[in-house]
Design an enzyme around this catalytic site. Sequence first.
Site, PDB file in Angstrom:
ATOM      1  CB  THR A 182     -75.378  11.517  14.324  1.00 46.26           C
ATOM      2  OG1 THR A 182     -76.512  11.968  15.024  1.00 46.26           O
ATOM      3  CG2 THR A 182     -74.228  11.379  15.251  1.00 46.26           C
ATOM      4  CB  THR A 183     -75.326   9.043   9.823  1.00 45.05           C
ATOM      5  OG1 THR A 183     -76.074   8.454  10.877  1.00 45.05           O
ATOM      6  CG2 THR A 183     -74.610   7.981   9.063  1.00 45.05           C
TER       7      THR A 183
ATOM      8  CG  ASP B  96     -84.034  11.244  16.907  1.00 40.59           C
ATOM      9  OD1 ASP B  96     -83.566  12.054  17.727  1.00 40.59           O
ATOM     10  OD2 ASP B  96     -83.523  10.128  16.678  1.00 40.59           O
TER      11      ASP B  96
ATOM     12  CG  ASP C  71     -80.453   7.700  15.989  1.00 46.64           C
ATOM     13  OD1 ASP C  71     -79.550   8.377  15.458  1.00 46.64           O
ATOM     14  OD2 ASP C  71     -81.306   8.166  16.751  1.00 46.64           O
TER      15      ASP C  71
END
Lengths: 550, 531
Positions: free
Chosen positions: B92-93, B393, B59
């Site tokens: 995020t990534t 998530d 993550d």
Amino acid sequence: MNSTREIITLQFGHYSNFIGTHFWNLQEASFTYEENNKPLEICHDVLYREGVNLKGEVTYTPRMLCVDLKNGFYQLPDVHRGLYDLNCSNLDEEILNSSTKIQTIQEEKIPSNEFFSDLVKQELLIDDDSEKINIAEKVYNLDNDVKIWSDFLKARFHPRTITSIDEYKHNDSSNVFNNFAQGLGLWDSYIMKETWTDNLRLYAEECDYLQGFHISMDSLNGFGGLACKALEYLKDEYSNKTIIAMPVLSDNYILEDENSELQAVNTSLLFSSLFEHSTMFVPLTTSSGGWIKSQSHLNLDYLSYKNNLDYHSSAILASAIDTFTLGYRSRFGNDSMQTMCTRLTPLGRKAVSASIQLPLGFESKSNLLDYLQNSTLPLWKPISPQCTTEMSVAQTIVLRGITENMLYSNNLIRDSKNPSHHCTSPSDLLKLFLSFCDHVRMTEVHSFDSSLETIAPFPNIFSQSINQHGFVESSSRSSTSVVAKCAAISGLHNSNSMRDMFIALKNDSSKVKGSKLSHMFNYDIDVMDYKETLENLLVLSDNYLINDCL
Amino acid sequence: MSAISLLNPKAEFARAAQALAVNISAARGIQDVMKTNLGPKGTMKMLVSGAGEIKITKDGNVLLHEMQIQHPTASLIARASTAMDDATGDGTTSTVLIIGELLKQAENLISEGVHPRVLTEGMIKARDKALELLEKIKVEGKPDRQRLYDVATTSLRTKVDRKLADQMADICVDAVLNVQREDGIDLHMVELMEMQHKTSTATTLVRGLVLDHGSRHPDMPRKVENAFILTCNVSMEYEKSEVNSGFFYKTAEEREKLAIAERDFIEQRVKKVIELKRKVCPPGSGKSFVVINQKGIDPYSLDMLAKEGIIGLRRAKRRNMERLSLACGGSAVNSVDDLTEDVLGYAGSVYEYVLGENKYTFVEDCKNPLSVTILIKAPNKYTLAQIKDAIHDGLRAIKNSIDDGAVVPGAGAFEIYAWQELQKYKDEIKGKSRLGIQAYAEALLIIPKTISTNSGFDAQDMIVKLQEECRENVGPVGVNVDSGEVLQPVDAGIFDNYCVKKQILNSCTIIASNLLLVDEIMRAGMSSLKG
């Protein structure tokens, strides 16, 4: 049914944890594992809890929660962990089984210091007598090795004990955690508001007769704000429990931080909140300035310690805490936190000062009567900032390490008219002595046989004229032996000089320029609130004016 | 010579091209670290701390939190990306990758003499266009269970092992559907309960509540059926304190009397509860009674309750009071005066489960549970943490898609589509700002490129295939991570959250253009500016 009146300990901040580490190490050193022993004077169940891990083994860990910033501590698998861990051998299997690729990022390994290596070795060699290392008798010099508190943490904790704050890092110059408002804001993070409160609740749920909380916090940095919010929560959730707060001030922080004006501000904000939310609070420091830079620091006759080493100064404060709380931690007395607080804090005088004399300076083969007659007054030195212990309206004194057969010398000719020749316990004699030379209205004296167990990792701060048992000897102690235990006296005093402390604190805070404050009050506090807080401190200090209150 | 060095000779500074180079290299650096994580075939990362502590994750959010980022620009990007996660729970990534790529594209153009301002103008235009395109490509309509499941698996497979992801997705969907009410979804009503268990790794959904504490009296029943549940916030603890302190008494007898009165006061409270129990559970009715108290219950009161066969639980979680009344009905009371049957909840079975020193109480078989518990069992801490993160998530992804009322086809479909449309849009724009649009379009391609690289396929090959397919207008197309071919994400059930995509577009553009416009970096600590 068990009727121990449990206490939960809460620690906020790095210096608090330094003190806490010494405190728990001292507790652990005083355990005896032999059976058929006569019951100990000190009831460890007050502070400790018994548990069972998943392997079915019984564990005994402090009923304690501590909070620190990320990188402020570590836990070595060989030393600190393992109580509740299951064997991790299936880890590798699991990784091999999973289909995805794994990339490993390894941080630099933390080197183990001499003390820890010996601790691990001792555990491995526990069945093997040939090469036994006796940690209790070996001389360690950890002064240069100890950077953070986990460097000398011997006690093992329950897994829920430590809470790590990820928002700020320890010793991070780009994002410092040095103001009260930051701490207030931090309370809203998930880790505090959910995880921490839940951990606290789990401890409280186990207790049958929870009597209260010991809470210590760094008062110079942002942890004051965090602790302040935690106190509000305690007040709300555990409404009628006693709370003894111990704001601690490290000399080290003041020297390090260039922006040290804020520390007076942080301290005054914290103190004013403690007046509201705690039952009693005891500011603790070894430097006489407290929140401002000062050259002088606590000076004890038979100690040579370095005040700029947290490792040293925290050891003294921990010894004091361990001693002055003995009153309600003993197995036989039925004193409680509540009664002690009520006695010590008449008429809203919630702040009290603490004092210590360590070691006692008691000559070996001497006796208490001679010691008291030859001593200079007061018997102790203050360890609260900018105040003295004279002119107290109430005080509690705890003497430890002096047994009944040390009361009088063998060739004492008892004078039937002299009451001091007919005391049956050290506490009686001390009480009598104090009633002659001190004019404190309410003095409570306790004495305990058990001395302070100062084996490693307690720092070697004793002067060479102290022998292994903590008494003064004319010949100096050999360099290969350590002081294993020592007698001490410590007390809490509700002194009129607390007023001077508050006034000094108020003045130092008012000196801080508005421009310095503006970036501090980004949220939660505004300048008006702050001004009001300072005025409030003055009002509270007036409580200490009236001398004839009781 | 920078102006600040006149004022403060100690200040460090970097100007113009140098400043830009600093920012770009930081963005590229952090991009390189995160790159391998993207997509369902991305690698896991194992973080080993100095003390040997292990954390395994894929993550991006967890990674950015755990990694010690020193560089100020990199930590700015990291903070922006994790803020993104706080708001939406995903992306995020992608954010890190797109920021890095935008800067990389811009670097080429700037080195050829394009002014950064012109570029950022183009990027902002491109962003507005891309948001329009997002509206076009999104699949609208109230998502059904299957659609929600698809969204959850898409999000979770990028964070945990595939097998685990599919299992979690199922649980998350059920959990959210259970707590869904007219006025929205409160994810707090889904409780996560961890159990460290020797052998098993299993996660289950309990339609009811699991409390992390049990009764503290040896005589209380361990299991009851047909239970009435009283939730209250009333202290049943005798406090000596109140009589000890102060001026209430003159003599020892008086003090004794006060103490008894105080004890009696608490006793009355317990008696009232017992009274109610007798009323609703007449002997032989097969019904039982459970008291769940937010405050403490002392051993003496517990004893009184146990004699009546009542299970008494003390110090319940504050939020569980709300959950209990949602799960079992009834309402929490703050005083035991005037207790009526209306405040009682009902559960089919209440039983205790002991694991090591921890006790758990299951409150199950509720009539219409509006609050549920996800029970996580794992043998070690880091697995627990990993599963917990994944569930957080997953829940967020499902909530987002219900709130949005729309989803976006995943597997890089949006990026390919946006690229194609931006190419057309570019021709409509006059002037140099079209360069910015071009750069933006190229930057978006980093997502499908990285997904295919991580799956072991050639990125250029894949992009060409996708562009060809996309031109034929067969609807959204994306990367098939198993075969390296083109797939239809709508058919394959790969969906992303609409709000996540929207956030990514917005925040990436803003951060990248801000970084591009920086032409001087100064570093002068508070300490050196003192006085």
